[in-house]
Design an enzyme around this catalytic site. Structure first.
Site, PDB file in Angstrom:
ATOM      1  CB  CYS A   1      -0.931   0.002   1.200  1.00 62.87           C
ATOM      2  SG  CYS A   1      -2.018  -1.425   1.215  1.00 62.87           S
TER       3      CYS A   1
ATOM      4  CG  HIS B   1      -3.119   3.517   2.293  1.00 69.70           C
ATOM      5  ND1 HIS B   1      -3.693   3.099   1.114  1.00 69.70           N
ATOM      6  CD2 HIS B   1      -3.096   2.422   3.117  1.00 69.70           C
ATOM      7  CE1 HIS B   1      -3.995   1.817   1.210  1.00 69.70           C
ATOM      8  NE2 HIS B   1      -3.641   1.386   2.413  1.00 69.70           N
TER       9      HIS B   1
ATOM     10  CG  ASN C   1      -6.645  -0.894   1.468  1.00 71.02           C
ATOM     11  OD1 ASN C   1      -5.976  -0.372   0.580  1.00 71.02           O
ATOM     12  ND2 ASN C   1      -6.104  -1.434   2.548  1.00 71.02           N
TER      13      ASN C   1
HETATM   14  O1  UT7 Z   1      -3.677  -1.110   3.787  1.00 72.55           O
HETATM   15  C1  UT7 Z   1      -2.752  -1.925   4.450  1.00 72.55           C
HETATM   16  C2  UT7 Z   1      -2.848  -1.799   5.900  1.00 72.55           C
HETATM   17  N1  UT7 Z   1      -4.091  -2.335   6.358  1.00 72.55           N
HETATM   18  C3  UT7 Z   1      -4.634  -1.802   7.394  1.00 72.55           C
HETATM   19  O2  UT7 Z   1      -4.149  -0.832   7.894  1.00 72.55           O
HETATM   20  C4  UT7 Z   1      -5.860  -2.465   7.974  1.00 72.55           C
HETATM   21  C5  UT7 Z   1      -5.721  -2.515   9.465  1.00 72.55           C
HETATM   22  N2  UT7 Z   1      -6.769  -3.241  10.164  1.00 72.55           N
HETATM   23  C6  UT7 Z   1      -8.081  -2.856  10.187  1.00 72.55           C
HETATM   24  O3  UT7 Z   1      -8.481  -1.973   9.481  1.00 72.55           O
HETATM   25  C7  UT7 Z   1      -9.000  -3.536  11.185  1.00 72.55           C
HETATM   26  O4  UT7 Z   1      -8.225  -4.319  12.074  1.00 72.55           O
HETATM   27  C8  UT7 Z   1     -10.075  -4.433  10.530  1.00 72.55           C
HETATM   28  C9  UT7 Z   1     -11.125  -3.564   9.894  1.00 72.55           C
HETATM   29  C10 UT7 Z   1      -9.450  -5.351   9.494  1.00 72.55           C
HETATM   30  C11 UT7 Z   1     -10.789  -5.293  11.587  1.00 72.55           C
HETATM   31  O5  UT7 Z   1     -11.336  -4.472  12.608  1.00 72.55           O
HETATM   32  P1  UT7 Z   1     -11.050  -4.778  14.135  1.00 72.55           P
HETATM   33  O6  UT7 Z   1     -11.804  -3.804  14.917  1.00 72.55           O
HETATM   34  O7  UT7 Z   1      -9.559  -4.808  14.328  1.00 72.55           O
HETATM   35  O8  UT7 Z   1     -11.693  -6.199  14.319  1.00 72.55           O
HETATM   36  P2  UT7 Z   1     -11.018  -7.594  14.750  1.00 72.55           P
HETATM   37  O9  UT7 Z   1     -10.139  -8.113  13.664  1.00 72.55           O
HETATM   38  O10 UT7 Z   1     -10.413  -7.444  16.115  1.00 72.55           O
HETATM   39  O11 UT7 Z   1     -12.303  -8.512  14.861  1.00 72.55           O
HETATM   40  C12 UT7 Z   1     -13.305  -8.285  15.851  1.00 72.55           C
HETATM   41  C13 UT7 Z   1     -14.423  -9.304  15.652  1.00 72.55           C
HETATM   42  C14 UT7 Z   1     -13.925 -10.744  15.568  1.00 72.55           C
HETATM   43  O12 UT7 Z   1     -14.846 -11.569  16.254  1.00 72.55           O
HETATM   44  P3  UT7 Z   1     -14.529 -12.067  17.745  1.00 72.55           P
HETATM   45  O13 UT7 Z   1     -13.242 -12.840  17.648  1.00 72.55           O
HETATM   46  O14 UT7 Z   1     -14.422 -10.834  18.586  1.00 72.55           O
HETATM   47  O15 UT7 Z   1     -15.727 -12.907  18.059  1.00 72.55           O
HETATM   48  C15 UT7 Z   1     -13.987 -11.054  14.104  1.00 72.55           C
HETATM   49  O16 UT7 Z   1     -14.164 -12.428  13.846  1.00 72.55           O
HETATM   50  O17 UT7 Z   1     -15.115  -9.067  14.415  1.00 72.55           O
HETATM   51  C16 UT7 Z   1     -15.190 -10.269  13.659  1.00 72.55           C
HETATM   52  N3  UT7 Z   1     -15.211  -9.941  12.253  1.00 72.55           N
HETATM   53  C17 UT7 Z   1     -16.341  -9.625  11.582  1.00 72.55           C
HETATM   54  N4  UT7 Z   1     -17.611  -9.518  11.976  1.00 72.55           N
HETATM   55  C18 UT7 Z   1     -18.526  -9.147  11.058  1.00 72.55           C
HETATM   56  C19 UT7 Z   1     -14.155  -9.877  11.398  1.00 72.55           C
HETATM   57  N5  UT7 Z   1     -14.586  -9.522  10.175  1.00 72.55           N
HETATM   58  C20 UT7 Z   1     -15.926  -9.351  10.263  1.00 72.55           C
HETATM   59  C21 UT7 Z   1     -16.922  -8.978   9.345  1.00 72.55           C
HETATM   60  N6  UT7 Z   1     -18.203  -8.888   9.785  1.00 72.55           N
HETATM   61  N7  UT7 Z   1     -16.644  -8.690   8.053  1.00 72.55           N
END
Ligand code: UT7
Length: 326
Positions: free
Chosen positions: A114, A246, A276
């Site tokens: 990215c 970004h 993204n």
């Molecule tokens: O461009 C390159 C760099 N990339 C980035 O900078 C991206 C960085 N990361 C992020 O933007 C965020 O971490 C995400 C948007 C990818 C995820 O958000 P988060 O608040 O960090 O969520 P998480 O990964 O901690 O997941 C929380 C919960 C999990 O469930 P449990 O384990 O708490 O029961 C996931 O399984 O949300 C669940 N989950 C979803 N739920 C509904 C993960 N994806 C989804 C989804 N819909 N699509």
């Protein structure tokens, strides 16, 4: 000493929209979750017969026109992509050069995920200011949909396709004030492409990410990086005309915006409509601001990006192109 300037910006945005409600029918997710955690409402998806080179070619043609150049004036063509047409070769840059009819041009891809467009800016500036090249076409282009597993809800909601391009040429003014690029390969395993199954070389590559860990490091790293580049150049954040980050996640953008104490008017946000788009996200966002009349000649802009590798970087520049005319 000759100076390099960003003389144009352009983008190509595929027509097909993949909305959050479309994704609700494909995986166990909700529009509410996606918007709350990422700010994304929809993203664009390229057609099956369109590759990263096709998207990049369309953005490139417009960027060359807007720089008031002919295609044959381009003497280097650099591409940043994590979703190239082919694995290792031919490069997407060579494909775009062929599409443009360029037969004797330096052309290569940069792999910096990215952060790719900021890496390209630095390369192009070095080429032009060293006198090696006169007009460098830089292109961030992504068909991320080709490396996404659409049954993985943690990834398929995040990414979209598109391309952005610009031309860096000589100028009598110092408009690219500073660029910082960096990497730390120790975090490579947090965001990477793996083969879908290891048993066969024919299986496609898919992107995987430990999102939450990437998120925390991205916020910290980007906040420090933008503060450092401003301090190094004795520029106060209030002197920035536009912050064009970004577009990975609205919460990351807002955290950095707050650290810089910038108003919403100074911050370009497109993540809600394109998701993204990795190396294409900065030039696509820049082009939107340009076509909306928000980005004008001489405006001081701050760019930042963070991605797989890890790689990250920031750039401080004054836009060197003509104002947008419809
Ligand atoms: O461009 C390159 C760099 N990339 C980035 O900078 C991206 C960085 N990361 C992020 O933007 C965020 O971490 C995400 C948007 C990818 C995820 O958000 P988060 O608040 O960090 O969520 P998480 O990964 O901690 O997941 C929380 C919960 C999990 O469930 P449990 O384990 O708490 O029961 C996931 O399984 O949300 C669940 N989950 C979803 N739920 C509904 C993960 N994806 C989804 C989804 N819909 N699509």
């Amino acid at each position: 000493m000759p100076k390099a300037s960003l003389k144009s910006i352009a983008s190509y945005i595929p027509n097909k929209i993949l909305s959050n409600s479309d994704l609700e029918k494909m995986v166990d997710t909700t529009d509410e979750w996606i918007v709350k955690r990422t700010g994304i409402k929809e993203r664009r998806i390229a057609n099956d017969d369109e590759q990263a080179s096709d998207l990049g070619t369309k953005a490139a043609i417009k960027a060359v026109e807007r720089a008031n150049l002919k295609i044959e004036d381009i003497d280097a063509l650099l591409v940043a992509t994590l979703s190239p047409d082919y694995f290792t070769m031919p490069s997407t840059a060579c494909k775009i050069a062929a599409n443009l009819g360029l037969k004797d041009v330096t052309a290569f891809d940069v792999s910096a995920a990215c952060t790719g467009f900021i890496y390209l800016l630095e390369q192009a500036k070095a080429f032009v200011e060293s006198g090696l090249k006169k007009n460098v076409l830089i292109i961030g282009t992504e068909k991320t949909s080709s490396i996404i597993d659409y049954s993985d809800r943690s990834m398929c909601i995040l990414f979209g396709d598109g391309a952005g391009a610009g031309v860096i040429s000589l100028d009598d003014q110092n408009t690219i004030l500073d660029i910082h690029t960096a990497s730390n390969g120790n975090f490579g395993n947090l965001l990477m492409t793996q083969r879908a199954q290891k048993s066969s070389i024919c299986h496609p590559l898919i992107m995987q990410m430990k999102g939450n860990e990437v998120f925390k490091i991205a916020v910290q790293t980007l906040s420090n990086d933008v503060v450092n580049i401003l301090a190094k150049n004795n520029i106060d954040s209030k002197d920035i005309d536009l912050f064009i980050p970004h577009q990975a996640n609205l919460r990351i953008i807002k955290a950095v915006q707050e650290r810089l104490n910038l108003s919403d008017e100074k911050c370009v946000i497109t993540v809600h409509k394109y998701g993204n788009t990795s190396a294409a996200s900065i030039p696509m966002a820049m082009n939107d601001a340009y076509e909306e009349g928000r980005l004008k000649k001489g405006d001081l802009i701050l760019l930042d990006a963070f991605g797989g590798g890890f790689t990250w970087g920031s750039a401080l520049l004054k836009f060197g192109g003509e104002n947008y005319k419809q």
